[in-house]
Design a protein around this motif. Structure first.
Motif, mmCIF file in Angstrom:
data_model
loop_
_atom_site.group_PDB
_atom_site.id
_atom_site.type_symbol
_atom_site.label_atom_id
_atom_site.label_comp_id
_atom_site.label_asym_id
_atom_site.label_seq_id
_atom_site.Cartn_x
_atom_site.Cartn_y
_atom_site.Cartn_z
ATOM 1 N N GLU A 252 -1.912 7.137 12.067
ATOM 2 C CA GLU A 252 -3.152 6.363 11.962
ATOM 3 C C GLU A 252 -3.093 5.388 10.790
ATOM 4 O OE1 GLU A 252 -7.940 7.048 11.209
ATOM 5 O OE2 GLU A 252 -6.642 8.769 11.516
ATOM 6 N N LEU A 253 -2.598 5.851 9.666
ATOM 7 C CA LEU A 253 -2.522 5.011 8.475
ATOM 8 C C LEU A 253 -1.487 3.903 8.625
ATOM 9 C CD1 LEU A 253 -2.885 7.899 5.931
ATOM 10 C CD2 LEU A 253 -4.542 6.057 6.294
ATOM 11 N N ARG A 254 -0.350 4.210 9.253
ATOM 12 C CA ARG A 254 0.662 3.175 9.513
ATOM 13 C C ARG A 254 0.085 2.071 10.403
ATOM 14 N NH1 ARG A 254 4.405 7.752 11.264
ATOM 15 N NH2 ARG A 254 5.269 8.483 9.289
ATOM 16 N N VAL B 144 0.827 -1.200 0.000
ATOM 17 C CA VAL B 144 0.000 0.000 0.000
ATOM 18 C C VAL B 144 0.863 1.252 0.000
ATOM 19 C CG1 VAL B 144 -1.918 -1.133 1.183
ATOM 20 C CG2 VAL B 144 -0.196 0.056 2.529
ATOM 21 N N ALA B 145 0.266 2.307 -0.504
ATOM 22 C CA ALA B 145 0.855 3.638 -0.414
ATOM 23 C C ALA B 145 0.040 4.404 0.608
ATOM 24 C CB ALA B 145 0.798 4.346 -1.757
ATOM 25 N N VAL C 262 3.863 -1.251 3.699
ATOM 26 C CA VAL C 262 3.823 0.125 3.202
ATOM 27 C C VAL C 262 4.938 0.293 2.170
ATOM 28 C CG1 VAL C 262 4.013 2.570 3.782
ATOM 29 C CG2 VAL C 262 2.812 1.009 5.333
ATOM 30 N N PHE C 263 4.542 0.478 0.935
ATOM 31 C CA PHE C 263 5.478 0.673 -0.168
ATOM 32 C C PHE C 263 6.188 2.014 -0.031
ATOM 33 C CE2 PHE C 263 6.015 2.644 -4.408
ATOM 34 C CZ PHE C 263 7.023 1.822 -4.904
ATOM 35 N N ARG C 264 5.396 3.070 0.226
ATOM 36 C CA ARG C 264 5.947 4.424 0.337
ATOM 37 C C ARG C 264 4.910 5.339 0.962
ATOM 38 N NH1 ARG C 264 7.781 8.253 -4.730
ATOM 39 N NH2 ARG C 264 7.801 10.165 -3.530
ATOM 40 N N GLU C 265 5.399 6.366 1.636
ATOM 41 C CA GLU C 265 4.531 7.411 2.174
ATOM 42 C C GLU C 265 4.696 8.657 1.312
ATOM 43 O OE1 GLU C 265 5.491 8.026 6.288
ATOM 44 O OE2 GLU C 265 4.836 6.013 6.852
ATOM 45 N N TYR C 266 3.574 9.257 0.968
ATOM 46 C CA TYR C 266 3.553 10.466 0.144
ATOM 47 C C TYR C 266 2.886 11.563 0.967
ATOM 48 C CZ TYR C 266 4.046 6.940 -3.562
ATOM 49 O OH TYR C 266 4.462 5.893 -4.338
ATOM 50 N N VAL C 267 3.505 12.723 1.046
ATOM 51 C CA VAL C 267 2.956 13.827 1.843
ATOM 52 C C VAL C 267 3.006 15.112 1.029
ATOM 53 C CG1 VAL C 267 3.168 15.185 3.950
ATOM 54 C CG2 VAL C 267 3.731 12.746 3.988
#
Length: 92
Positions: free
Chosen positions: A30-32, A11-12, A42-47
């Motif tokens: 929360e998402l983690r 997931v991203a 978790v593939f990657r976090e985008y902010v």
């Protein structure tokens, strides 16, 4: 890069704040936790730090990068948090 099983859900995580003084960490945390609880990788976090105005969405480079990765099938699902809760959008 971490090796993952073939059937693992990658997931991203996407977080967006609209004010420069806002911190996306609460959304990310929360998402983690959500991903970890369900066994997702978790593939990657985008902010992005951009306005919620749809016309300015093109100026959200991390959102565009996430969608490009989804089109390339680098991830299975995109998860986004906002003030109304958690939303899932399957990558197509």
């Amino acid at each position: 890069m971490v090796a993952v099983k073939r059937d693992t859900v990658r997931v991203a995580i996407y977080a967006r704040v609209s004010m420069s003084d806002q911190n996306p960490e609460a959304q990310l945390r929360e998402l983690r936790e959500y991903a970890e609880h369900r066994g997702f990788v978790v593939f990657r976090e985008y902010v992005d730090r951009v306005s919620g105005d749809f016309r300015r969405r093109k100026r959200a480079p991390e959102f565009e990068a996430m969608m490009a990765d989804a089109r390339r099938r680098r991830l299975t699902a995109c998860w986004s948090g906002n003030t109304t809760g958690l939303h899932a959008r399957l990558a197509r």
